[in-house]
Write a protein that holds these residues in place. Sequence first.
Motif, short mmCIF file in Angstrom:
data_model
loop_
_atom_site.label_atom_id
_atom_site.label_comp_id
_atom_site.label_asym_id
_atom_site.label_seq_id
_atom_site.Cartn_x
_atom_site.Cartn_y
_atom_site.Cartn_z
N LEU A 194 0.83 -1.20 0.00
CA LEU A 194 0.00 0.00 0.00
C LEU A 194 0.87 1.25 0.00
O LEU A 194 0.59 2.22 -0.73
N ASP A 195 1.94 1.25 0.81
CA ASP A 195 2.82 2.42 0.89
C ASP A 195 3.49 2.71 -0.45
O ASP A 195 3.73 3.87 -0.80
N ASP A 196 3.80 1.65 -1.18
CA ASP A 196 4.40 1.84 -2.50
C ASP A 196 3.44 2.62 -3.41
O ASP A 196 3.84 3.53 -4.13
N PHE A 197 2.16 2.27 -3.36
CA PHE A 197 1.17 2.97 -4.18
C PHE A 197 0.98 4.41 -3.68
O PHE A 197 0.93 5.35 -4.49
N ILE A 198 0.90 4.59 -2.36
CA ILE A 198 0.74 5.94 -1.80
C ILE A 198 1.91 6.83 -2.23
O ILE A 198 1.73 8.01 -2.56
N MET A 199 3.12 6.25 -2.23
CA MET A 199 4.30 7.01 -2.63
C MET A 199 4.19 7.47 -4.08
O MET A 199 4.52 8.62 -4.41
N ARG A 200 3.66 6.61 -4.97
CA ARG A 200 3.51 7.02 -6.39
C ARG A 200 2.50 8.16 -6.52
O ARG A 200 2.68 9.07 -7.32
N VAL A 201 1.44 8.09 -5.71
CA VAL A 201 0.44 9.16 -5.74
C VAL A 201 1.06 10.48 -5.29
O VAL A 201 0.78 11.54 -5.86
N GLU A 202 1.93 10.42 -4.30
CA GLU A 202 2.62 11.62 -3.83
C GLU A 202 3.52 12.19 -4.93
O GLU A 202 3.62 13.40 -5.12
N ILE A 203 4.17 11.31 -5.67
CA ILE A 203 5.11 11.76 -6.71
C ILE A 203 4.39 12.30 -7.93
O ILE A 203 4.71 13.38 -8.44
N PHE A 204 3.41 11.56 -8.42
CA PHE A 204 2.82 11.87 -9.73
C PHE A 204 1.50 12.63 -9.66
O PHE A 204 1.04 13.15 -10.68
N GLY A 205 0.89 12.69 -8.47
CA GLY A 205 -0.34 13.45 -8.30
C GLY A 205 -1.39 13.13 -9.35
O GLY A 205 -1.55 11.97 -9.76
N LEU A 206 -2.09 14.15 -9.82
CA LEU A 206 -3.03 13.99 -10.93
C LEU A 206 -2.48 14.66 -12.19
O LEU A 206 -3.23 14.94 -13.12
N HIS A 207 -1.18 14.91 -12.19
CA HIS A 207 -0.58 15.61 -13.34
C HIS A 207 0.41 14.75 -14.11
O HIS A 207 0.68 15.01 -15.26
N PHE A 208 0.95 13.70 -13.46
CA PHE A 208 1.94 12.78 -14.03
C PHE A 208 3.27 13.50 -14.24
O PHE A 208 4.30 13.12 -13.71
N ALA A 209 3.26 14.54 -15.08
CA ALA A 209 4.43 15.38 -15.29
C ALA A 209 3.94 16.82 -15.36
O ALA A 209 2.88 17.09 -15.91
N SER A 210 4.71 17.75 -14.79
CA SER A 210 4.29 19.15 -14.75
C SER A 210 4.40 19.79 -16.13
O SER A 210 5.47 19.78 -16.74
N LEU A 211 3.29 20.33 -16.60
CA LEU A 211 3.26 20.97 -17.91
C LEU A 211 3.83 22.38 -17.80
O LEU A 211 3.32 23.21 -17.05
N ASP A 212 4.93 22.64 -18.50
CA ASP A 212 5.51 23.98 -18.52
C ASP A 212 4.92 24.78 -19.67
O ASP A 212 4.65 24.24 -20.75
N ILE A 213 4.77 26.09 -19.46
CA ILE A 213 4.36 27.01 -20.53
C ILE A 213 5.60 27.80 -20.93
O ILE A 213 6.36 28.28 -20.07
N ARG A 214 5.84 27.94 -22.23
CA ARG A 214 6.99 28.72 -22.70
C ARG A 214 6.60 29.53 -23.92
O ARG A 214 5.88 29.05 -24.80
N GLN A 215 7.09 30.77 -23.96
CA GLN A 215 6.86 31.63 -25.12
C GLN A 215 8.04 32.60 -25.25
O GLN A 215 8.71 32.92 -24.27
N ASP A 216 8.24 33.09 -26.45
CA ASP A 216 9.33 34.02 -26.73
C ASP A 216 8.99 35.41 -26.18
O ASP A 216 7.85 35.87 -26.29
N SER A 217 9.98 36.08 -25.63
CA SER A 217 9.77 37.40 -25.02
C SER A 217 9.22 38.41 -26.03
O SER A 217 8.45 39.31 -25.67
N ARG A 218 9.61 38.27 -27.30
CA ARG A 218 9.16 39.22 -28.31
C ARG A 218 7.67 39.08 -28.58
O ARG A 218 6.98 40.05 -28.87
N ILE A 219 7.17 37.86 -28.48
CA ILE A 219 5.72 37.64 -28.63
C ILE A 219 4.97 38.27 -27.45
O ILE A 219 3.95 38.93 -27.62
N HIS A 220 5.50 38.05 -26.25
CA HIS A 220 4.87 38.66 -25.08
C HIS A 220 4.79 40.18 -25.23
O HIS A 220 3.76 40.78 -24.92
N GLN A 221 5.89 40.77 -25.70
CA GLN A 221 5.92 42.22 -25.83
C GLN A 221 4.86 42.70 -26.82
O GLN A 221 4.16 43.69 -26.57
#
Length: 849
Positions: free
Chosen positions: A340-367
């Motif tokens: 059970l602890d092994d499963f709980i540990m995976r939930v702590e690590i991966f949450g409901l996101h699996f991997a964190s989605l990063d947002i990226r854009q060029d500074s010139r577009i932002h401007q």
Amino acid sequence: MLNKNLLELKFHQIVENKFQIYNSLFMSLPYEKMLNIGSLIPFLYDESQKGLPEGKSPTEIITNFFEKYTDLKTEKEQIDLMFRMIQYIERQVVLFDSIEDAAFPSLHSENEKGSLESIYHIAQSQGKLKQVRERIEDFTTRVVFTAHPTQFYPTNVQQIIQDLRDAIQQDSVSKIDMLLQQLGKTPFINEEKPTPYDEAVSIIYYLQNVYYQTIGRLYNEVNQLFFTEKHPLKSPIIQLGFWPGGDRDGNPFVTAEITWKVASLLRTSILKVYYKHLKIVQRRLTFKHVSQPLKELNDLIYKNMFDENGTIYLDDIKSRLQRIRTILIEEHNSTFLNILDDFIMRVEIFGLHFASLDIRQDSRIHQKVINQIVEKYTGINLDNATEDEKIEILTNPSFVANPADFEEEIVVDTIKNVYQLKDIQKRNGETGVNRYIISNSETIFDVLNVYALFKFCGYKDEDIKFDIMPLFETIHGLDGAETTMNKLYNLPVYQAHLERRNKKQSIMLGFSDGTKDGGYIKANWEIYRTKEILSSISEKNQIEVIFFDGRGGPPARGGGKTHEFYASQGKTIANHEIQITIQGQTITSNYGTLPQAKYNFEQLYTAGIISDVFSSNTSQISPDERVLIDKLATISYQKYEDLKAHPAFLPYLENMSTLNYYGKTNIGSRPSKRGGDKKLAFEDLRAIPFVGSWSQLKQNIPGYFGVGTAINELKKQGHLDEVKDLFKNSGFFKTLIQNSMMSMEKTYFPLTSYMKDDAEYGEFWTILFDEYNLSKELCLEISGYSSLMQDEPLNKSSVQLREKIVLPLLTIQQFALNKIHHDSPLKETYEQMVMRSLFGNINASRNSA
């Protein structure tokens, strides 16, 4: 690590010999009209291997090949055969990849240098177990999978590769034969460019099938070695990041809709993995008051797997699991608690996101977006505003932006995206998307513009639960990083933001574009020094700075000996986390199987522990050594700048390399340059096609150009012994030169020696060739090596065998490029040939420069 000779022998036995044996099965592959291909390719290899060093051109070699070994007379027949040879070699590459991957566990021991077990024994012998334990509790490695595929097999081919690898491990000739037949009939080329969503699906395959297991096992191993049941490790050791679907930089196909779809896919994917894992838990926890709550949780997860608007939240899952855990302890004597602890540990690590989605854009577009928004609602032209006026408008707006008020697509979509990020955080958890990266950052306004976007979209200050991350990647951006961050740290509104972010500031540094912009030594040294400077000013401002390195697969884009690079960083650089991008063939070659992923995650993670707890003299750079590296960087930078200023530089790449064909191959969703269809400008050129084009030419210029000139200049000044000592005593410099040697090992100028007689480009080719010879000669001299990559027997053996496999492919590619260059009537057909051979070479190269 086994000794060098034994490793070479083992590689020969379990990789090279197996490849020769299984390669013979290709003779029976069910290709249409291809019965004799397997016997013809060795002849083309021999012609190339002998002819190119003699100065024969690829055109002469191909012409001689057709005259000597075939009776094909028409150009159409010859073209047809070359296309079929490309197909054949592509599949040879897949076979070699599979054999090498299957051999990985036999070539790497569980307790070799850099493994958790080796660190445990070293710490135990040195009385440093407590220090290591404390470091582990405070240290994380983040591996971010990017949307830059430099190797992109269709999904069905990836599945065949996996099955082929398993069959090879079992030595099942019958299975291998059947899979090779399937491979022969399966198309390798995507009919259409993959979308960002396709790229996400491709990488999520590895999240589900490799990384969920690997990271869980590593976490358990750390716990078993360094912690106890009463005092287990509670912080994550490896975190995963994700760019497909969030990386907008120069990719018009990443829209708000795509970001939402990918975020939903990540959520759904981890729920599917939890559902399967819970089934395993349920098979053991069949006890009263335990089995029913587990079933209810599994049913709830199942329901949410198919409901895009599902209402399951992470806190609910965690609280249910904790209740079940308490019952298991109190009523059932902790039976199977570890499961059970092994499963709980995976939930702590991966949450409901699996991997964190990063947002990226060029500074010139932002401007551009910010300017339109401000002018729309206030009538103010920001270009005419003072610095203080800009800061007030950006951080304290009097309006809320509505996407419906704008017409330009990029403005509308940017606003929509910022609005939806709050909803993604609600569904996937805050860590599901909490980083916004700004490419080409050079001033404080590049960061404040992103802060303003949140404010313009109605976020209150306390609702901006995002790390806003400048990406310093050009030499100019790196030079100005100290000023930029100092101003930000002393800006009250940004100080308050950092207080809410636990006084942590993440900063990204781009090796890929840095090398493209400033050359090999200069870029690496500037990034190192910039890290030192930013570490110092962050500490003075009581901010914990975390560096995120944008590193590609090959050394020319910051890759190569990555573990050694981090282990060699000294105390002058903040070492709170290791954060790194992983992309393209590095995903498949270094992290594509369970043994490879475990080994490389582990090595990367322990590099940070080693540099902190076991740092040696080689990780400290003395003042005299700094002066020396600085001189080398300055001289090599000038040599590289002179090359870029040569009038033939861009024309050579456009006309003599595969540069123009990268954007036409269906391997990635992103255009090969920023700026759409406008005329090619160096600053708009992407690092991947830039470095890749030099790689396809087998010239690999960004990986060493200027190194030889710099060392030679110091040699003339009588400082060669000092440079030798620098190689011996500085881990940073040694790793730098060893990575450069890797680039040179993959260089083969005889392929293009015919260019030296070209009226337009002959002089330019000679400049490149001379610098290669000088760099190779002097790198060997300062290292004391007799050959390149002398101390890397496995990598060197792999490189040499791969180069042998693709040599006929490279000859065909150069032949086709020459036909195009001389305006063949069949130009379009030869362009298709270049693209097909480019695709094969990319996949073969793995660490492609």
